[in-house]
Design an enzyme around this catalytic site. Structure first.
Site, mmCIF file in Angstrom:
data_model
loop_
_atom_site.group_PDB
_atom_site.id
_atom_site.type_symbol
_atom_site.label_atom_id
_atom_site.label_comp_id
_atom_site.label_asym_id
_atom_site.label_seq_id
_atom_site.Cartn_x
_atom_site.Cartn_y
_atom_site.Cartn_z
ATOM 1 N N GLN A 104 203.499 47.323 74.528
ATOM 2 C CA GLN A 104 204.176 47.600 73.262
ATOM 3 C C GLN A 104 203.290 48.365 72.272
ATOM 4 O O GLN A 104 203.446 48.252 71.064
ATOM 5 C CB GLN A 104 204.645 46.287 72.624
ATOM 6 C CG GLN A 104 205.630 45.513 73.484
ATOM 7 C CD GLN A 104 206.046 44.193 72.860
ATOM 8 O OE1 GLN A 104 205.760 43.918 71.695
ATOM 9 N NE2 GLN A 104 206.738 43.365 73.632
ATOM 10 N N CYS A 105 202.386 49.146 72.789
ATOM 11 C CA CYS A 105 201.443 49.890 71.964
ATOM 12 C C CYS A 105 201.943 51.319 71.740
ATOM 13 O O CYS A 105 202.701 51.857 72.553
ATOM 14 C CB CYS A 105 200.075 49.915 72.659
ATOM 15 S SG CYS A 105 198.784 50.828 71.786
ATOM 16 N N GLY A 106 201.507 51.913 70.655
ATOM 17 C CA GLY A 106 201.857 53.300 70.405
ATOM 18 C C GLY A 106 201.277 54.250 71.441
ATOM 19 O O GLY A 106 201.738 55.381 71.588
#
Length: 233
Positions: A104-106
């Site tokens: 769920q990281c950029g």
């Protein structure tokens, strides 16, 4: 010589900030750590109230790093996503890219996409990617191993091994990550901290299991391709 004089002057400055005199023995000890940051020297001395505590800390970190960096990646056993032991010696003779991943990281989309491209291109030439999920950065890997595998393999077609979720920093850091960080420290040879800074930090390992380079989370996997090709020969 100029570096040594500057370090000695910094030692005196740090001591004066604390209202203390700098001893010759303290100054001489600092000279054995030529990569000390001036800012770190002074700020650490102010924080602890003693410049000597910096020396003790440096001696400890230097010794621990030396011990942790012995051997190779092949000396370690890790857990796969199903909890089974995996002896990393099975990767002898292969070039490895070891990455702490998150769902769920950029940086997730770009990194997973490029990692899959690299793997597809070089997997038959002796290249492997070892992915270690980690939830220490913004809580961006909250799922269990099954959910992580489904995400990576379904959405990004990841064919490389994804292991058990681990800590990469702190007291409970996985031994393999303690080794990686000791082998290739952070800024200024690790004196400002060897910790992983965010998701998708990368370590490049040669065929003998030795860490040859470390890349920041923002370094794209594709930009590492030339280094991978060099190690593959």
């Amino acid at each position: 010589m100029l570096v040594r004089r500057n370090l000695s002057a910094l030692a005196v400055s740090a001591s004066l900030l604390l209202g203390k005199r700098s001893s010759p023995s303290f100054n001489q000890t600092l000279l054995s750590f030529p990569q000390i940051s001036p800012v770190y020297l002074v700020s650490h001395s102010i924080k602890t109230g003693s410049p000597r505590s910096l020396v003790g800390s440096l001696r400890f970190d230097h010794t621990m790093a030396a011990e942790s960096s012995k051997g190779s990646v092949h000396d370690f056993t890790v857990k796969d996503a199903k909890g089974n032991d995996v002896d990393l010696s099975i990767y002898k003779g292969k070039v490895l890219l070891i990455v702490n991943v998150a769902s769920q990281c950029g940086l997730t989309n770009s990194n997973y996409t490029e990692l899959s491209k690299l793997y597809e291109k070089y997997k038959d030439q002796g290249f492997e990617i070892l992915a270690f999920p980690c939830n220490q950065f913004g809580g961006q890997e909250p799922g269990n191993n099954e959910e992580i595998l489904e995400f990576a393999c379904t959405r990004f077609k990841a064919e490389y091994p994804i292991f058990d979720k681990v800590d990469v920093n702190g007291e409970n850091a996985a031994p393999i990550y303690k080794f990686l960080k000791a082998s290739k420290g952070g800024a200024l040879g690790g004196l400002l901290g060897d910790d992983i800074k965010w998701n998708f930090a990368k370590f490049l390992v040669d065929k003998d299991g030795h860490v040859v380079d470390r890349y920041a989370p923002t370094t794209s996997p594709i930009s590492i391709e030339k280094d991978i090709k060099k190690l593959l020969g």
